[in-house]
Design a protein around this motif. Structure first.
Motif, PDB file in Angstrom:
ATOM      1  N   PRO A  64      26.986  52.860  44.976  1.00 44.50           N
ATOM      2  CA  PRO A  64      28.206  53.301  44.278  1.00 44.50           C
ATOM      3  C   PRO A  64      29.344  52.313  44.485  1.00 44.50           C
ATOM      4  CG  PRO A  64      27.987  54.478  46.335  1.00 44.50           C
ATOM      5  CD  PRO A  64      26.759  53.602  46.219  1.00 44.50           C
ATOM      6  N   GLY A  65      30.201  52.206  43.490  1.00 44.74           N
ATOM      7  CA  GLY A  65      31.342  51.317  43.614  1.00 44.74           C
ATOM      8  C   GLY A  65      32.411  51.617  42.591  1.00 44.74           C
ATOM      9  N   TYR A  66      33.475  50.825  42.635  1.00 45.13           N
ATOM     10  CA  TYR A  66      34.592  50.931  41.696  1.00 45.13           C
ATOM     11  C   TYR A  66      34.987  49.529  41.275  1.00 45.13           C
ATOM     12  CZ  TYR A  66      35.012  55.636  43.626  1.00 45.13           C
ATOM     13  OH  TYR A  66      34.758  56.925  44.036  1.00 45.13           O
ATOM     14  N   LEU A  67      35.150  49.339  39.973  1.00 46.25           N
ATOM     15  CA  LEU A  67      35.615  48.060  39.452  1.00 46.25           C
ATOM     16  C   LEU A  67      37.070  48.223  39.026  1.00 46.25           C
ATOM     17  CD1 LEU A  67      34.748  45.142  38.813  1.00 46.25           C
ATOM     18  CD2 LEU A  67      34.266  45.913  36.481  1.00 46.25           C
ATOM     19  N   PHE A  68      37.959  47.556  39.757  1.00 41.49           N
ATOM     20  CA  PHE A  68      39.388  47.595  39.467  1.00 41.49           C
ATOM     21  C   PHE A  68      39.764  46.381  38.627  1.00 41.49           C
ATOM     22  CE2 PHE A  68      38.991  50.235  43.181  1.00 41.49           C
ATOM     23  CZ  PHE A  68      39.994  51.177  43.076  1.00 41.49           C
ATOM     24  N   SER A  69      40.708  46.566  37.710  1.00 35.89           N
ATOM     25  CA  SER A  69      41.142  45.487  36.829  1.00 35.89           C
ATOM     26  C   SER A  69      42.663  45.439  36.776  1.00 35.89           C
ATOM     27  CB  SER A  69      40.592  45.692  35.410  1.00 35.89           C
ATOM     28  OG  SER A  69      39.179  45.690  35.410  1.00 35.89           O
ATOM     29  N   PRO A  70      43.231  44.266  36.483  1.00 34.85           N
ATOM     30  CA  PRO A  70      44.683  44.171  36.330  1.00 34.85           C
ATOM     31  C   PRO A  70      45.136  44.813  35.017  1.00 34.85           C
ATOM     32  CG  PRO A  70      43.648  42.061  35.867  1.00 34.85           C
ATOM     33  CD  PRO A  70      42.565  42.961  36.356  1.00 34.85           C
ATOM     34  N   PRO A  71      46.404  45.158  34.897  1.00 33.55           N
ATOM     35  CA  PRO A  71      46.916  45.741  33.646  1.00 33.55           C
ATOM     36  C   PRO A  71      46.718  44.781  32.474  1.00 33.55           C
ATOM     37  CG  PRO A  71      48.500  46.023  35.416  1.00 33.55           C
ATOM     38  CD  PRO A  71      47.445  45.098  35.935  1.00 33.55           C
ATOM     39  N   ASP A  72      46.474  45.358  31.309  1.00 33.60           N
ATOM     40  CA  ASP A  72      46.338  44.587  30.072  1.00 33.60           C
ATOM     41  C   ASP A  72      45.263  43.509  30.187  1.00 33.60           C
ATOM     42  OD1 ASP A  72      48.499  46.049  28.934  1.00 33.60           O
ATOM     43  OD2 ASP A  72      49.908  44.733  29.988  1.00 33.60           O
ATOM     44  N   ALA A  73      44.220  43.794  30.964  1.00 37.84           N
ATOM     45  CA  ALA A  73      43.149  42.813  31.128  1.00 37.84           C
ATOM     46  C   ALA A  73      42.337  42.718  29.846  1.00 37.84           C
ATOM     47  CB  ALA A  73      42.243  43.221  32.283  1.00 37.84           C
ATOM     48  N   GLY A  74      42.068  41.497  29.435  1.00 32.91           N
ATOM     49  CA  GLY A  74      41.240  41.283  28.258  1.00 32.91           C
ATOM     50  C   GLY A  74      40.342  40.095  28.459  1.00 32.91           C
ATOM     51  N   GLY A  75      39.147  40.164  27.914  1.00 31.43           N
ATOM     52  CA  GLY A  75      38.241  39.039  28.008  1.00 31.43           C
ATOM     53  C   GLY A  75      37.649  38.903  29.397  1.00 31.43           C
ATOM     54  N   PRO A  76      36.728  37.981  29.569  1.00 34.00           N
ATOM     55  CA  PRO A  76      36.100  37.775  30.879  1.00 34.00           C
ATOM     56  C   PRO A  76      37.110  37.269  31.904  1.00 34.00           C
ATOM     57  CG  PRO A  76      34.827  36.737  29.110  1.00 34.00           C
ATOM     58  CD  PRO A  76      36.148  37.120  28.520  1.00 34.00           C
ATOM     59  N   LEU A  77      37.144  37.900  33.060  1.00 38.38           N
ATOM     60  CA  LEU A  77      38.067  37.522  34.127  1.00 38.38           C
ATOM     61  C   LEU A  77      37.306  37.097  35.374  1.00 38.38           C
ATOM     62  CD1 LEU A  77      40.810  40.314  34.062  1.00 38.38           C
ATOM     63  CD2 LEU A  77      40.933  38.009  33.089  1.00 38.38           C
ATOM     64  N   PRO A  78      37.928  36.238  36.206  1.00 35.34           N
ATOM     65  CA  PRO A  78      37.334  35.981  37.521  1.00 35.34           C
ATOM     66  C   PRO A  78      37.289  37.285  38.301  1.00 35.34           C
ATOM     67  CG  PRO A  78      39.577  35.137  37.420  1.00 35.34           C
ATOM     68  CD  PRO A  78      39.200  35.536  36.017  1.00 35.34           C
ATOM     69  N   THR A  79      36.274  37.435  39.124  1.00 37.44           N
ATOM     70  CA  THR A  79      36.030  38.714  39.796  1.00 37.44           C
ATOM     71  C   THR A  79      35.737  38.498  41.270  1.00 37.44           C
ATOM     72  OG1 THR A  79      35.190  39.701  37.756  1.00 37.44           O
ATOM     73  CG2 THR A  79      34.559  40.767  39.813  1.00 37.44           C
ATOM     74  N   VAL A  80      36.336  39.332  42.109  1.00 36.18           N
ATOM     75  CA  VAL A  80      36.111  39.290  43.550  1.00 36.18           C
ATOM     76  C   VAL A  80      35.174  40.432  43.938  1.00 36.18           C
ATOM     77  CG1 VAL A  80      37.151  39.551  45.829  1.00 36.18           C
ATOM     78  CG2 VAL A  80      38.323  38.217  44.068  1.00 36.18           C
ATOM     79  N   ILE A  81      34.068  40.090  44.569  1.00 36.01           N
ATOM     80  CA  ILE A  81      33.219  41.090  45.212  1.00 36.01           C
ATOM     81  C   ILE A  81      33.798  41.316  46.598  1.00 36.01           C
ATOM     82  CG2 ILE A  81      30.913  41.645  46.070  1.00 36.01           C
ATOM     83  CD1 ILE A  81      29.830  39.579  44.038  1.00 36.01           C
ATOM     84  N   VAL A  82      34.243  42.535  46.876  1.00 35.79           N
ATOM     85  CA  VAL A  82      34.853  42.863  48.162  1.00 35.79           C
ATOM     86  C   VAL A  82      33.776  43.445  49.064  1.00 35.79           C
ATOM     87  CG1 VAL A  82      36.667  44.144  49.341  1.00 35.79           C
ATOM     88  CG2 VAL A  82      37.050  43.317  47.007  1.00 35.79           C
ATOM     89  N   ASN A  83      33.398  42.693  50.097  1.00 37.18           N
ATOM     90  CA  ASN A  83      32.320  43.096  50.999  1.00 37.18           C
ATOM     91  C   ASN A  83      32.913  43.739  52.244  1.00 37.18           C
ATOM     92  OD1 ASN A  83      29.119  41.550  51.482  1.00 37.18           O
ATOM     93  ND2 ASN A  83      29.927  43.277  52.608  1.00 37.18           N
TER      94      ASN A  83
END
Length: 410
Positions: free
Chosen positions: A136-155
């Motif tokens: 299980p997890g949660y994917l958080f995004s910045p406001p008004d996010a559009g298109g492919p973004l760099p992503t941090v996997i938080v371990n």
């Protein structure tokens, strides 16, 4: 950091961690200090009761704000409530009724889910395919996010809640325009408490499915995936990098070459000799006698629980697998390693890892003089975020050190 709230080491550290999380609104300093004043130093029941009562009181505030349509107030209160309820659980094994952990954990996660749903935009609950089931997890995004973004996997590390990794890593990533994936791996939080799944040393078997999951999404830039790990993930992150080469950059806070040293550092040499000679029954008998004292028993229960192994001898044998020595030469991903002054669990290992790495690397010191010392820099969050994310930003934005997408080693 010389100022102390408690003589009890864990109580004191967890209080510092709670205060530091106020930087990302996962606590209120006044609430934390008021709670600390009510706690009897070293008393597990006092710790558990105080934080549980605070968490429930703040949750009630969140519910009222939510019912009145006060989105910001509700979101902030749900996050604080989740954090306080999680903080309560660190002492549960030292109380007369450890069975209460299930109820309080569910309350904690319910508050976190309400927080996640109230974010702008709402965090997306995800299920990451993993060995016939899912993580299980949660994917958080910045406001008004559009298109492919760099992503941090938080371990996450060995025992931290999602509220901690959100405050320590996730919130700072989202504020800088990243998507941030928080998840429970084997032995962590819901996979442990609700499903009984233990840790594993071969963490590439966890991170590769996570990367596969992200690469299947159109909103993730697959060439700009970062992996950032805290506490025991200072071992898991580089371990995964030895096999999973689709990560662009990574951070280990702190660096860990050998997890077992934190278990052996306070053990008599005679016990090490018993273990090395394979005297299982004698080793187990001595260990069980040594942890009969309530405080020692609580620490042992808390630390050993995620491994799912009853025999102390077998547990130390399992922990012996958590070493980077056999694989460190395979790590080529750019890796930043934090080196906090006063590191208590794995002192000196950040530099050991740095010196052993063959690929691009950087060692970053955090000091008492700047208020950013101790394990995972509990009170130096602004300093930590600036150094770590400036480093990741530079490498992901230039493209010069972002490796082409490759399949993981088999």
């Amino acid at each position: 950091m010389k100022y102390r709230f408690f003589e009890h080491e864990q109580f004191n550290y967890e209080t510092l961690l709670a205060l530091g999380s106020a930087y990302r609104q996962a606590a209120d300093p006044g609430e934390v200090l008021a709670a600390a004043e009510r706690i009897v130093d070293g008393d597990a029941e006092s710790w558990f009761t105080t934080w549980t009562e605070l968490g429930r009181r703040v949750r009630d505030q969140a519910d009222r704000s939510y019912g009145q349509g006060r989105q910001v107030s509700a979101r902030e209160a749900f996050l604080r409530a989740a954090a306080y309820l999680a903080t309560a659980l660190i002492s549960i094994d030292g109380t007369a009724d450890p069975g209460r952990s299930g109820l309080v954990f569910r309350e904690h996660r319910d508050c976190f889910e309400h927080f996640a749903a109230a974010c702008d935009p709402p965090a997306e609950p995800v299920a990451i395919p993993y060995e016939g089931g899912s993580l299980p997890g949660y994917l958080f995004s910045p406001p008004d996010a559009g298109g492919p973004l760099p992503t941090v996997i938080v371990n996450n590390g060995s025992d931290g809640p999602l509220t901690a990794v959100w405050a320590l890593i996730g919130a700072g990533a989202v504020a800088r325009g990243y998507r941030a994936l928080l998840f429970d791996g084997p032995g962590q939080q819901s996979t442990l408490f609700q499903h009984g799944v233990p840790f594993r040393h071969d963490w590439e078997k966890v991170i590769t499915p996570v990367v596969d999951f992200l690469l299947g999404r159109e909103d993730v830039d697959g060439t700009r995936i970062a992996l950032i790990g805290i506490s025991q993930a200072g071992y898991w992150v580089p371990r995964a990098l030895a096999f999973e080469h689709r990560i662009a950059v990574a951070v280990a806070d702190p660096g860990i070459m050998d997890v077992s040293t934190s278990w052996w550092q306070h053990m008599p040499a005679e016990m090490r000799a018993l273990w090395e000679s394979g005297e299982r029954e004698t080793f187990d008998a001595f260990m069980r006698e040594a942890v009969k004292e309530p405080e020692h028993a609580a620490v042992w229960a808390w630390r050993s629980k995620p491994y799912g192994i009853e025999s102390p001898f077998d547990l130390f044998t399992e922990i012996g697998k958590y070493t980077l020595d056999p694989v460190v030469e395979r790590i080529t991903t750019p890796l930043l390693i934090t080196d906090p002054e006063g590191e208590s669990f794995w002192p000196g290992q950040s530099r050991q890892l740095y010196e052993a790495l063959p690929g691009p690397k950087e060692l970053v010191r955090f000091t008492e003089a700047e208020g950013a010392d101790l394990h995972c820099e509990p009170l130096g969050r602004a300093v930590f975020e600036q150094r770590v994310f400036d480093w990741t930003d530079a490498r992901l934005e230039t493209g010069g050190e972002v490796a082409a997408r490759r399949e993981p080693d088999q």
